[in-house]
Scaffold this motif. Structure first.
Motif, PDB file in Angstrom:
ATOM      1  N   UNK B  46       0.879  -1.032  -0.149  1.00  0.00           N
ATOM      2  CA  UNK B  46      -0.053   0.088  -0.102  1.00  0.00           C
ATOM      3  C   UNK B  46       0.912   1.225  -0.034  1.00  0.00           C
ATOM      4  N   UNK B  47       1.620   1.552   1.057  1.00  0.00           N
ATOM      5  CA  UNK B  47       2.579   2.481   1.245  1.00  0.00           C
ATOM      6  C   UNK B  47       4.023   2.094   1.716  1.00  0.00           C
ATOM      7  N   UNK B  48       4.902   2.736   1.698  1.00  0.00           N
ATOM      8  CA  UNK B  48       6.084   2.475   2.517  1.00  0.00           C
ATOM      9  C   UNK B  48       6.971   3.626   2.706  1.00  0.00           C
ATOM     10  N   UNK B  49       8.071   3.501   3.697  1.00  0.00           N
ATOM     11  CA  UNK B  49       8.904   4.656   4.146  1.00  0.00           C
ATOM     12  C   UNK B  49      10.127   4.113   4.410  1.00  0.00           C
ATOM     13  N   UNK B  50      11.332   4.969   3.721  1.00  0.00           N
ATOM     14  CA  UNK B  50      12.470   4.572   4.055  1.00  0.00           C
ATOM     15  C   UNK B  50      13.235   5.351   5.140  1.00  0.00           C
ATOM     16  N   UNK B  51      12.609   6.257   5.908  1.00  0.00           N
ATOM     17  CA  UNK B  51      12.985   6.985   7.044  1.00  0.00           C
ATOM     18  C   UNK B  51      11.848   8.090   7.257  1.00  0.00           C
ATOM     19  N   UNK B  52      12.281   8.180   8.621  1.00  0.00           N
ATOM     20  CA  UNK B  52      11.338   9.334   9.123  1.00  0.00           C
ATOM     21  C   UNK B  52      11.053  10.771   8.132  1.00  0.00           C
ATOM     22  N   UNK B  53       9.948  10.956   7.931  1.00  0.00           N
ATOM     23  CA  UNK B  53       9.570  12.122   6.856  1.00  0.00           C
ATOM     24  C   UNK B  53       9.743  11.703   5.520  1.00  0.00           C
ATOM     25  N   UNK B  54       9.921  10.542   5.094  1.00  0.00           N
ATOM     26  CA  UNK B  54       9.975  10.137   3.802  1.00  0.00           C
ATOM     27  C   UNK B  54       8.842   9.001   3.643  1.00  0.00           C
ATOM     28  N   UNK B  55       7.917   9.154   2.825  1.00  0.00           N
ATOM     29  CA  UNK B  55       6.849   8.037   2.361  1.00  0.00           C
ATOM     30  C   UNK B  55       6.672   7.791   0.916  1.00  0.00           C
ATOM     31  N   UNK B  56       6.307   6.907   0.279  1.00  0.00           N
ATOM     32  CA  UNK B  56       5.872   6.611  -1.010  1.00  0.00           C
ATOM     33  C   UNK B  56       4.912   5.689  -1.307  1.00  0.00           C
ATOM     34  N   UNK B  57       4.160   5.554  -2.370  1.00  0.00           N
ATOM     35  CA  UNK B  57       3.082   4.762  -2.822  1.00  0.00           C
ATOM     36  C   UNK B  57       3.711   3.439  -3.179  1.00  0.00           C
ATOM     37  N   UNK B  58       2.820   2.499  -2.889  1.00  0.00           N
ATOM     38  CA  UNK B  58       3.054   1.016  -3.271  1.00  0.00           C
ATOM     39  C   UNK B  58       2.139   0.731  -4.598  1.00  0.00           C
ATOM     40  N   UNK B  59       1.768  -0.284  -4.770  1.00  0.00           N
ATOM     41  CA  UNK B  59       0.754  -0.865  -5.726  1.00  0.00           C
ATOM     42  C   UNK B  59      -0.658  -0.260  -5.506  1.00  0.00           C
ATOM     43  N   UNK B  60      -1.098  -0.244  -4.479  1.00  0.00           N
ATOM     44  CA  UNK B  60      -2.425   0.015  -4.093  1.00  0.00           C
ATOM     45  C   UNK B  60      -2.722   0.991  -3.123  1.00  0.00           C
ATOM     46  N   UNK B  61      -2.362   2.410  -3.519  1.00  0.00           N
ATOM     47  CA  UNK B  61      -2.161   3.195  -2.191  1.00  0.00           C
ATOM     48  C   UNK B  61      -3.644   4.106  -2.215  1.00  0.00           C
ATOM     49  N   UNK B  62      -4.578   3.885  -3.164  1.00  0.00           N
ATOM     50  CA  UNK B  62      -5.752   4.821  -3.177  1.00  0.00           C
ATOM     51  C   UNK B  62      -6.596   4.436  -2.005  1.00  0.00           C
ATOM     52  N   UNK B  63      -7.085   5.489  -1.238  1.00  0.00           N
ATOM     53  CA  UNK B  63      -7.940   5.407  -0.191  1.00  0.00           C
ATOM     54  C   UNK B  63      -7.259   5.403   1.200  1.00  0.00           C
ATOM     55  N   UNK B  64      -5.772   5.358   1.026  1.00  0.00           N
ATOM     56  CA  UNK B  64      -4.888   5.504   2.261  1.00  0.00           C
ATOM     57  C   UNK B  64      -3.967   6.559   2.395  1.00  0.00           C
ATOM     58  N   UNK B  65      -3.614   6.833   3.578  1.00  0.00           N
ATOM     59  CA  UNK B  65      -2.801   7.807   3.824  1.00  0.00           C
ATOM     60  C   UNK B  65      -1.795   7.331   4.978  1.00  0.00           C
ATOM     61  N   UNK B  66      -0.493   7.888   4.865  1.00  0.00           N
ATOM     62  CA  UNK B  66       0.609   7.605   5.662  1.00  0.00           C
ATOM     63  C   UNK B  66       1.445   8.641   6.144  1.00  0.00           C
ATOM     64  N   UNK B  67       2.036   8.671   7.447  1.00  0.00           N
ATOM     65  CA  UNK B  67       2.998   9.679   7.482  1.00  0.00           C
ATOM     66  C   UNK B  67       4.072   8.719   8.626  1.00  0.00           C
ATOM     67  N   UNK B  68       5.136   9.328   8.681  1.00  0.00           N
ATOM     68  CA  UNK B  68       6.349   8.812   9.378  1.00  0.00           C
ATOM     69  C   UNK B  68       7.081   9.816  10.047  1.00  0.00           C
ATOM     70  N   UNK B  69       6.543  10.204  11.325  1.00  0.00           N
ATOM     71  CA  UNK B  69       7.078  11.463  11.949  1.00  0.00           C
ATOM     72  C   UNK B  69       8.228  10.943  13.127  1.00  0.00           C
ATOM     73  N   UNK B  70       8.203   9.719  13.219  1.00  0.00           N
ATOM     74  CA  UNK B  70       9.244   9.069  14.055  1.00  0.00           C
ATOM     75  C   UNK B  70       9.893   7.828  13.225  1.00  0.00           C
ATOM     76  N   UNK B  71      10.779   7.338  13.561  1.00  0.00           N
ATOM     77  CA  UNK B  71      11.528   5.923  13.114  1.00  0.00           C
ATOM     78  C   UNK B  71      10.721   4.924  13.692  1.00  0.00           C
ATOM     79  N   UNK B  72      10.033   5.017  14.853  1.00  0.00           N
ATOM     80  CA  UNK B  72       9.222   3.792  15.243  1.00  0.00           C
ATOM     81  C   UNK B  72       7.935   3.670  14.625  1.00  0.00           C
TER      82      UNK B  72
END
Lengths: 112, 115
Positions: B46-72
């Motif tokens: 759906x979505x992925x992140x390679x680090x805090x503050x960085x996100x990107x879409x996967x195969x099926x992102x529609x209808x979903x949001x993500x955020x990455x404010x911390x590593x954890x």
């Protein structure tokens, strides 16, 4: 586009019998290939992986897999299946963008 | 020894409701991702992140949001749930090279039903 196909949706084997689960991939370059196992109600666990080198790789729980470039296959094998091996098995490949692409999964049932 | 923790494990929503699936990992992994699992379709990113503050879409992102404010933490938000989002959701994390190596650690999943 990269893809993974697991031709067998469901396989049943008797306990103690050998097992082979098939996996075929489509990928332009040398792939990173994986097998994951999912027990009922659980997340996925890495069984084994192939990056390069020896085409026969050993994993946990007595599983092994063989990479055959000519056949675009990465089949999973186990010489003697235990009842606890009943689970769903997923083959996966890392794409050139780094994302992990999964096959549809094969459900293994083990008969006593 | 927690690994990847997902909450809630089960959730029932009505169409149009919003909710957040939580994911936390204690392994200091830079890479985190969300998959959905549907019968006969394997797992789809759906979505992925390679680090805090960085996100990107996967195969099926529609209808979903993500955020990455911390590593954890890597929460997945459904802003307006639809029946098509009925699925089992898995959060997975890995080391910085996980995007190229695929060695991921999975949570136990969150089963979502949208009525």
């Amino acid at each position: 586009a990269q893809s993974v196909t697991q031709p067998d949706i469901h396989i049943t084997v008797s306990e103690g019998a050998s097992l082979e689960l098939r996996c075929n991939y489509s990928y332009g370059a040398t792939p990173y290939l994986f097998w994951y196992v999912q027990s009922p109600g659980q997340g996925l666990q890495l069984l084994l992986k192939y990056f390069s080198g020896d085409t026969l790789v050993q994993g946990i729980k007595g599983f092994e897999a063989e990479f055959k470039r000519s056949q675009s296959s990465f089949n999973l094998r186990k010489p003697s299946v235990h009842w606890s091996d009943a689970a769903e098995y997923f083959c996966a490949v890392s794409s050139n963008t780094g994302k992990l692409i999964f096959g549809q999964g094969t459900t293994l049932q083990v008969k006593p | 020894n927690a690994g990847v923790t997902q909450t809630p494990k089960f959730q029932v929503l009505k169409t149009g409701q919003s909710m957040t699936l939580q994911c936390a990992q204690d392994m200091n992994h830079e890479y985190m991702s969300w998959y959905r699992q549907d019968p006969g379709m394997g797992l789809r990113l759906i979505h992925y992140s390679v680090g805090a503050g960085i996100t990107d879409q996967g195969e099926v992102p529609n209808g979903y949001n993500v955020s990455r404010s911390t590593t954890e933490d890597f929460p997945l938000r459904l802003l307006s749930a639809a029946p098509s989002q009925t699925s089992v959701y898995f959060c997975a994390s890995g080391l910085a090279g996980a995007m190229g190596t695929g060695e991921l650690f999975f949570g136990e999943g969150s089963r979502l039903t949208v009525l």
